[in-house]
Scaffold this motif. Structure first.
Motif, PDB file in Angstrom:
ATOM      1  N   ARG A   1       0.830  -1.208   0.000  1.00 32.84           N
ATOM      2  CA  ARG A   1       0.000   0.000   0.000  1.00 32.84           C
ATOM      3  C   ARG A   1       0.865   1.260   0.000  1.00 32.84           C
ATOM      4  NH1 ARG A   1      -5.295  -1.215   0.856  1.00 32.84           N
ATOM      5  NH2 ARG A   1      -5.438  -3.105   2.070  1.00 32.84           N
TER       6      ARG A   1
ATOM      7  N   HIS B   1       1.892   9.469  -5.821  1.00 31.70           N
ATOM      8  CA  HIS B   1       2.225  10.858  -5.487  1.00 31.70           C
ATOM      9  C   HIS B   1       3.391  11.370  -6.327  1.00 31.70           C
ATOM     10  CE1 HIS B   1      -0.334  10.426  -1.831  1.00 31.70           C
ATOM     11  NE2 HIS B   1      -0.568  11.671  -2.148  1.00 31.70           N
TER      12      HIS B   1
ATOM     13  N   THR C   1      -5.047   7.215 -11.059  1.00 31.16           N
ATOM     14  CA  THR C   1      -5.216   6.011 -10.228  1.00 31.16           C
ATOM     15  C   THR C   1      -4.176   4.962 -10.624  1.00 31.16           C
ATOM     16  OG1 THR C   1      -7.591   6.326  -9.928  1.00 31.16           O
ATOM     17  CG2 THR C   1      -6.752   4.110  -9.558  1.00 31.16           C
TER      18      THR C   1
ATOM     19  N   ASP D   1       1.108   4.052  -2.997  1.00 27.08           N
ATOM     20  CA  ASP D   1       0.815   5.416  -2.550  1.00 27.08           C
ATOM     21  C   ASP D   1       1.952   6.363  -2.954  1.00 27.08           C
ATOM     22  OD1 ASP D   1      -1.067   6.895  -0.790  1.00 27.08           O
ATOM     23  OD2 ASP D   1       0.790   7.333   0.289  1.00 27.08           O
ATOM     24  N   GLN D   2       3.172   5.917  -2.695  1.00 24.09           N
ATOM     25  CA  GLN D   2       4.362   6.727  -2.997  1.00 24.09           C
ATOM     26  C   GLN D   2       4.512   6.921  -4.511  1.00 24.09           C
ATOM     27  OE1 GLN D   2       8.176   4.874  -2.112  1.00 24.09           O
ATOM     28  NE2 GLN D   2       8.807   6.700  -1.023  1.00 24.09           N
TER      29      GLN D   2
ATOM     30  N   ARG E   1      -4.692   3.341  -5.689  1.00 23.36           N
ATOM     31  CA  ARG E   1      -4.533   4.629  -5.019  1.00 23.36           C
ATOM     32  C   ARG E   1      -4.869   5.716  -6.032  1.00 23.36           C
ATOM     33  NH1 ARG E   1      -5.008   8.292  -1.696  1.00 23.36           N
ATOM     34  NH2 ARG E   1      -3.272   9.173  -0.538  1.00 23.36           N
TER      35      ARG E   1
ATOM     36  N   VAL F   1      -4.983   9.792  -6.749  1.00 20.52           N
ATOM     37  CA  VAL F   1      -4.493  11.091  -6.276  1.00 20.52           C
ATOM     38  C   VAL F   1      -5.013  12.161  -7.217  1.00 20.52           C
ATOM     39  CG1 VAL F   1      -2.437  10.301  -5.059  1.00 20.52           C
ATOM     40  CG2 VAL F   1      -2.311  10.669  -7.509  1.00 20.52           C
TER      41      VAL F   1
END
Ligand SMILES: [Ca+2]
Ligand SMILES: [Ca+2]
Ligand SMILES: [Ca+2]
Ligand SMILES: [Ca+2]
Length: 216
Positions: A49, A57, A193, A53-54, A206, A208
């Motif tokens: 996760r 971003h 995504t 996520d990283q 994820r 953003v």
């Protein structure tokens, strides 16, 4: 005779005790192993996760940087709601000569991964179906075209969206792709995504979103 009986009883009890002890020991070992496996699985799920996520971003930061000095008039196709666009052409301001001058034609594009076909199957066996990538292209279509991959593992559709002619995730765009541009006035909104395969074949994703004001 009495002593022999006593000895036999003692030996029998000892054997039962040993069996019970052994059983208990196995139960404890099994419980500990199960706990360790669950902890390891939770850790790996958390790590997967954190990784997606990283990456999400980092990718959206690279994309938004491209548009920080882009001209509003050069945004093609004009990514208006309710459709927006998954690919966007632009030019970046690169100087001032009585008026603002702009650099070469640029494009941020959502493309299929090289190893994947758009067929509802996981062709490259990485656990993700029809995943895309985001590419930055300088002078698209020209002889001196230059391409750079910004990120991999982009979902076919943005998180919460399905291809059904309806805005499922309530962001004002209909059936938007895993990379989506939308302009309102001079504010460009970018949504992205990424997906990943977590522990036990669980799909992680994820989404953003960020906005940037482009040059008028
Ligand atoms: Ca795949
Ligand atoms: Ca496929
Ligand atoms: Ca939507
Ligand atoms: Ca939809």
């Amino acid at each position: 005779m009495r002593a022999r009986t006593g000895k036999s009883t003692t030996a029998g009890m000892t054997l039962i005790e040993v069996m019970i002890s052994t059983g208990l020991l196995f139960a404890v070992i099994a419980a500990a192993a199960s706990l360790a496996m669950r902890a390891s699985s939770t850790y790996e799920q958390g790590a997967a996760r954190a990784d997606v996520d990283q990456r999400a971003h980092r990718a959206i930061q690279l994309i938004v940087r491209e548009f920080a000095d882009a001209g509003r008039a050069g945004l093609t196709p004009e990514p208006l709601a309710p459709l927006g666009s998954a690919t966007l052409d632009y030019r970046r301001a690169d100087g001032f000569n009585g008026t603002v001058t702009f650099g070469p034609q640029m494009r941020i594009a959502l493309e299929m991964e090289n190893t994947e076909l758009d067929n509802g199957l996981d062709d490259d066996g990485n656990g993700l179906v029809d995943e895309r990538r985001v590419v930055r292209i300088e002078n698209p279509g020209a002889l001196d075209e230059r391409r750079k991959v910004i990120c991999h593992d982009v979902a076919e559709y943005l998180g919460g969206e399905e291809p059904n002619g309806v805005d499922d995730n309530g962001n004002g765009l209909i059936d938007e792709r895993g990379l989506s541009f939308e302009v309102q006035g001079d504010v460009l909104t970018i949504r992205l995504t990424l997906e990943a395969m977590g522990e036990g074949g669980i799909r992680l994703e994820r989404t953003v979103q960020t906005s940037v004001r482009v040059r008028n």
